[in-house]
Design a protein around this motif. Structure first.
Motif, PDB file in Angstrom:
ATOM      1  N   SER A   1     -16.285 -20.754  17.532  1.00  0.00           N
ATOM      2  CA  SER A   1     -16.526 -19.532  18.304  1.00  0.00           C
ATOM      3  C   SER A   1     -15.420 -18.508  18.109  1.00  0.00           C
ATOM      4  O   SER A   1     -15.655 -17.298  18.230  1.00  0.00           O
ATOM      5  CB  SER A   1     -16.674 -19.861  19.794  1.00  0.00           C
ATOM      6  N   LEU A   2     -14.207 -18.966  17.801  1.00  0.00           N
ATOM      7  CA  LEU A   2     -13.107 -18.049  17.524  1.00  0.00           C
ATOM      8  C   LEU A   2     -13.006 -17.725  16.040  1.00  0.00           C
ATOM      9  O   LEU A   2     -12.651 -16.597  15.660  1.00  0.00           O
ATOM     10  CB  LEU A   2     -11.779 -18.656  18.002  1.00  0.00           C
ATOM     11  N   MET A   3     -13.323 -18.706  15.207  1.00  0.00           N
ATOM     12  CA  MET A   3     -13.136 -18.538  13.766  1.00  0.00           C
ATOM     13  C   MET A   3     -14.106 -17.534  13.160  1.00  0.00           C
ATOM     14  O   MET A   3     -13.727 -16.737  12.288  1.00  0.00           O
ATOM     15  CB  MET A   3     -13.301 -19.884  13.060  1.00  0.00           C
ATOM     16  N   GLU A   4     -15.356 -17.540  13.590  1.00  0.00           N
ATOM     17  CA  GLU A   4     -16.345 -16.680  12.938  1.00  0.00           C
ATOM     18  C   GLU A   4     -16.029 -15.196  13.087  1.00  0.00           C
ATOM     19  O   GLU A   4     -16.059 -14.464  12.096  1.00  0.00           O
ATOM     20  CB  GLU A   4     -17.750 -17.024  13.443  1.00  0.00           C
ATOM     21  N   PRO A   5     -15.696 -14.715  14.266  1.00  0.00           N
ATOM     22  CA  PRO A   5     -15.335 -13.286  14.336  1.00  0.00           C
ATOM     23  C   PRO A   5     -14.024 -12.975  13.625  1.00  0.00           C
ATOM     24  O   PRO A   5     -13.874 -11.901  13.021  1.00  0.00           O
ATOM     25  CB  PRO A   5     -15.241 -13.005  15.842  1.00  0.00           C
ATOM     26  N   ALA A   6     -13.060 -13.905  13.671  1.00  0.00           N
ATOM     27  CA  ALA A   6     -11.775 -13.661  13.011  1.00  0.00           C
ATOM     28  C   ALA A   6     -11.933 -13.627  11.497  1.00  0.00           C
ATOM     29  O   ALA A   6     -11.248 -12.857  10.802  1.00  0.00           O
ATOM     30  CB  ALA A   6     -10.767 -14.735  13.416  1.00  0.00           C
ATOM     31  N   TRP A   7     -12.831 -14.440  10.969  1.00  0.00           N
ATOM     32  CA  TRP A   7     -13.056 -14.499   9.525  1.00  0.00           C
ATOM     33  C   TRP A   7     -13.420 -13.115   8.980  1.00  0.00           C
ATOM     34  O   TRP A   7     -12.971 -12.713   7.899  1.00  0.00           O
ATOM     35  CB  TRP A   7     -14.185 -15.492   9.234  1.00  0.00           C
ATOM     36  N   GLN A   8     -14.203 -12.392   9.733  1.00  0.00           N
ATOM     37  CA  GLN A   8     -14.707 -11.104   9.265  1.00  0.00           C
ATOM     38  C   GLN A   8     -13.661  -9.985   9.331  1.00  0.00           C
ATOM     39  O   GLN A   8     -13.926  -8.855   8.906  1.00  0.00           O
ATOM     40  CB  GLN A   8     -15.949 -10.735  10.066  1.00  0.00           C
ATOM     41  N   LYS A   9     -12.473 -10.310   9.830  1.00  0.00           N
ATOM     42  CA  LYS A   9     -11.384  -9.334   9.858  1.00  0.00           C
ATOM     43  C   LYS A   9     -10.459  -9.466   8.652  1.00  0.00           C
ATOM     44  O   LYS A   9      -9.526  -8.668   8.501  1.00  0.00           O
ATOM     45  CB  LYS A   9     -10.585  -9.488  11.149  1.00  0.00           C
ATOM     46  N   MET A  10     -10.700 -10.463   7.805  1.00  0.00           N
ATOM     47  CA  MET A  10      -9.878 -10.601   6.603  1.00  0.00           C
ATOM     48  C   MET A  10     -10.171  -9.470   5.619  1.00  0.00           C
ATOM     49  O   MET A  10     -11.241  -8.850   5.653  1.00  0.00           O
ATOM     50  CB  MET A  10     -10.133 -11.954   5.930  1.00  0.00           C
ATOM     51  N   ARG A  11      -9.241  -9.261   4.704  1.00  0.00           N
ATOM     52  CA  ARG A  11      -9.423  -8.222   3.697  1.00  0.00           C
ATOM     53  C   ARG A  11     -10.361  -8.679   2.592  1.00  0.00           C
ATOM     54  O   ARG A  11     -11.194  -7.890   2.108  1.00  0.00           O
ATOM     55  CB  ARG A  11      -8.052  -7.866   3.097  1.00  0.00           C
ATOM     56  N   LEU A  12     -10.261  -9.953   2.169  1.00  0.00           N
ATOM     57  CA  LEU A  12     -11.000 -10.403   0.988  1.00  0.00           C
ATOM     58  C   LEU A  12     -11.522 -11.822   1.180  1.00  0.00           C
ATOM     59  O   LEU A  12     -10.803 -12.706   1.650  1.00  0.00           O
ATOM     60  CB  LEU A  12     -10.092 -10.368  -0.245  1.00  0.00           C
ATOM     61  N   SER A  13     -12.784 -12.026   0.824  1.00  0.00           N
ATOM     62  CA  SER A  13     -13.384 -13.361   0.797  1.00  0.00           C
ATOM     63  C   SER A  13     -14.083 -13.530  -0.544  1.00  0.00           C
ATOM     64  O   SER A  13     -14.948 -12.724  -0.908  1.00  0.00           O
ATOM     65  CB  SER A  13     -14.390 -13.526   1.945  1.00  0.00           C
TER      66      SER A  13
END
Length: 762
Positions: free
Chosen positions: A475-487
């Motif tokens: 629940s915390l990881m999914e929104p935080a993942w989308q704040k990264m610069r590059l995937s």
């Protein structure tokens, strides 16, 4: 709310006609009935391909059908004729695809073309390979190396893994978390401390020489079904098999071999376990301490009465350190405490101890039911303690046998996929390639998750896998993942992680292991290491579904070329043209493990990686195998009436995060996964009816709400105060800080939770 799963029960054995039907179904569903049948005949066979599913050993003399039900599912899943093309993404937004199930996403088929995420349209759109590599390289050049994570799943070959770790270290990063961090890192931490090697000591032939087998915390039925062949042979030799597991898993109860016409045409099956002890979740330490206590006290009595000794005193004196402290600790244990912590009575523990004392050569197998606990490292050490008492390491037919998961997860570590500087071949890399490798430890899986949550991790490059779905704290990881610069996601199929786009996201489709890998010098072979530390070659068998797929080594090489300054000592293009050149470099980096690598690539049964512990040479600080004293008897949470211990499970129809179908035949659950298994006494005490819908809530006081609802209660044979439900859905309940001490493996086999009725909407 989705329809409730059907609960029908299952009384049959593992294997048998149920497995045959399951294989037929998956071949039909993936539209590869003829092709799949042909390719399966080359699975785990000489000059064929290594299974893309589990890492169980490949025999030198294979069966006619050297594949299991789950291996066949994995093969059909990869060679499917179904494709997921750019046209598919033009029709579906990422937001829409998030509503699809995990099964539906992957089942749609193989990815065919490179893609980048377009935020304006919320769609993946086509991108050329050249543009993708150029953009990825440009982004990586702007980022600090310590902010970039290079993740690997367990499927990448030794060749791709070696190139990947070299790329990352030349870039300046030691951030190499991998799927080992989520499963057997407890093994990799415990075993070097007590026997001097990070892997098991047992070879496949040892199963035909042993006279006793112990199992701890492993569901062979679904996680390593081909292992049932040596177990069945042992059972038919009347070898006692003693199992400790909270649930009664069908493959460790009885098995009908689908390759035996006699067995298939008669109603019988082979008994596997002679004793089956349903230990409490996390109670294995107490059970093993009890066995050791019984053995040591029996030896004390034998010594005082002048009888033959029970312990292997010659082995203990010559080869071990710390025995007296360990023995003193065991003698001091109270049986009431051991019974309470293990959930077993004294008679059951003594019965197992008697079998152990009467056996000359004992193999101890274990899986993630041991390693994914708060005290997973200690529990692995306790299994070693048990074996050391009677000299059961470094002898034919005996040894420690951690049963690994994904097909090359162990091998990736062997060739440098590690976040620990002390385990990386830095001196050799510097000598061979003329650069200074980074000298600081990198990020584990838990550390990488923490970095994503805090914002210090800016980029995530994933060589396979479904990291965001496999990791805890969803629940915390999914929104935080989308704040990264590059995937950057290198994959064969669409999965949940791909639907969490960062600022810039690239989806790079690669060849699978079963695909023919045509390069400049012809079709290429790759290699991997199995659970017994044997190295095998693997050769692709089918024409790729798209001409626009690249191999994993090619993708790694192109990213490296786009990111790094040229290095005349690294011929990325030459390596891609001939993987044999990569194997030469692996041999040069690890000469002690990979002597004559290319010449031995397809040696029947694989060639064993030399392990000193197999020869009773101990590369530990005292130069001996170490007895250790456990600091805790169990993984129990506080004894509160309303707290249950949740253990996560894989179903019959899945492997890791891949869901082949939504059935779990052996547990009698069909057409769904939203269930929680509970002891009938616990249901009665809380007035839960069969089929009632409940919510699980993690018991924690850190201010984070972790809940999973819509779960149907299923009465099941599981110890009281213990419940079970499916992974990866339950990862939302696993706090990031809830991990094994010493290894940081998420402790998803013992999560303290509360169970409440789900409110009925009006």
């Amino acid at each position: 709310m989705t329809d409730k799963p059907d609960i029908e029960g299952y009384s049959g054995p593992a294997g048998g006609w149920g497995s045959v039907k399951a294989v037929e179904n998956i071949l039909r569903e993936e539209e590869v009935t003829v092709l799949g049948s042909e390719i399966l005949m080359k699975q785990n066979r000489p000059n064929g391909f290594m299974c893309v599913s589990c890492s169980w050993a490949k025999p030198a003399d294979p069966h006619t059908f050297e594949f299991c039900e789950n291996g066949a599912k994995a093969t059909a899943w990869e060679v499917t004729s179904k494709t997921t093309t750019p046209e598919f993404f033009a029709e579906h937004t990422v937001a829409e695809l998030r509503s699809w199930s995990d099964h539906a996403l992957e089942e749609h088929g193989r990815l065919t073309d490179p893609l980048r995420y377009d935020a304006q349209s919320d769609r993946y759109v086509p991108v050329s390979w050249a543009e993708a590599f150029r953009d990825i390289g440009a982004e990586l050049k702007t980022l600090a190396p310590e902010s970039v994570v290079f993740y690997t799943s367990g499927r990448a070959s030794l060749e791709a893994s070696y190139m990947y770790q070299l790329f990352g270290r030349m870039y300046g990063s030691n951030n190499f978390p991998d799927s080992s961090n989520m499963c057997h890192e407890s093994t990799s931490v415990a075993l070097p401390e007590v026997i001097g090697v990070p892997v098991g000591t047992v070879l496949l032939d040892d199963f035909d020489k042993t006279d006793c087998i112990f199992f701890f915390g492993h569901n062979t039925t679904t996680n390593a079904p081909r292992m049932l062949h040596p177990l069945q042979r042992a059972a038919k030799r009347d070898v006692p098999i003693v199992t400790f597991n909270p649930l009664r898993e069908r493959g460790l109860e009885r098995f009908t071999n689908p390759q035996s016409p006699k067995e298939m045409l008669t109603p019988g099956s082979t008994r596997i376990s002679t004793q089956y002890h349903q230990v409490k979740t996390g109670g294995d330490i107490a059970a093993i301490v009890g066995i050791c206590k019984a053995v040591i006290e029996a030896d004390d009595e034998a010594k005082s009465s002048g009888q033959a000794r029970i312990l292997d005193t010659a082995f203990i004196d010559e080869h071990t350190h710390g025995f007296e402290d360990f023995a003193k600790s065991c003698r001091a244990q109270n049986w009431d405490d051991l019974e309470a912590a293990s959930g077993l009575d004294r008679h059951a523990i003594m019965s197992a101890a008697t079998v152990y004392m009467n056996a000359k050569s004992v193999i101890a197998n274990y899986g993630m039911g041991i390693t994914q606990h708060r005290h997973g490292v200690e529990t692995v050490k306790m299994i070693v303690n048990l074996l050391l008492l009677r000299g059961n390491i470094g002898r034919s037919g005996a040894g420690i046998s951690p049963v690994r998961g994904h097909s090359n997860v162990q091998g990736q570590r062997t060739v440098g996929i590690t976040e620990k500087v002390k385990l990386a071949p830095n001196d050799k890399l510097k000598e061979l390639y003329g650069f200074e490798p980074p000298q600081e430890d990198g990020l584990t899986t838990v550390d990488a998750c923490q970095g994503i949550l805090e914002g210090s991790v800016k980029a995530f490059v994933s060589l396979g896998g479904n990291f965001a779905r496999a990791a805890p704290e969803r629940s915390l990881m999914e929104p935080a993942w989308q704040k990264m610069r590059l995937s950057v996601q290198i994959a064969t199929k669409l999965n949940r992680t791909h639907l969490l786009p960062a600022d810039k996201t690239y989806l790079l489709p690669c060849l699978g292991r079963i695909d023919i890998d045509q390069q400049a010098t012809g079709p290429q072979a790759v290699s991997m290491e199995d659970s017994t530390a044997c190295i095998h070659g693997s050769r692709g068998q089918r024409t790729p579904v798209s001409d626009n797929l690249l191999s994993e080594p090619k993708i790694v090489a192109e990213m490296a070329k786009a990111t790094l300054a040229p290095n005349p000592q690294v011929d990325w293009d030459g390596w891609v043209g001939d993987y044999g050149l990569v194997r030469d470099k692996i041999e040069a980096t690890y000469p002690q493990y990979f002597r004559d690598f290319n010449q031995r690539l397809f040696e029947p049964g694989g060639f064993p990686r030399p392990l000193p512990a197999r020869e009773r040479k101990w590369t530990t600080p005292p130069g001996k195998a170490n007895f250790t004293v456990p600091q805790s008897l169990s993984n129990r949470v506080e004894e509160e009436p309303e707290i249950f211990q949740l253990m996560t499970l894989r179903a019959d129809g899945q492997f890791n995060t891949t869901i082949y179908n939504e059935d779990d035949r052996f547990r009698g659950v069909y057409k769904g996964r939203t269930v929680v298994f509970m002891n009938p006494e616990d249901m009665k005490a809380r007035e839960f009816d069969e089929g009632e819908t409940v919510v699980l809530e993690t018991d924690a006081d850190d201010g984070v709400v972790r809940e999973l609802g819509g779960l149907q209660v299923v009465a099941y044979n599981i110890p009281t105060k213990c419940i079970a439900a499916y992974y990866p859905e339950c990862n939302v309940l696993v706090p990031l800080w809830h991990y094994a001490e010493g290894s940081k493996v998420p402790a998803s086999k013992s999560v303290p939770v509360r169970v409440r009725r789900e409110a009925v909407s009006t």
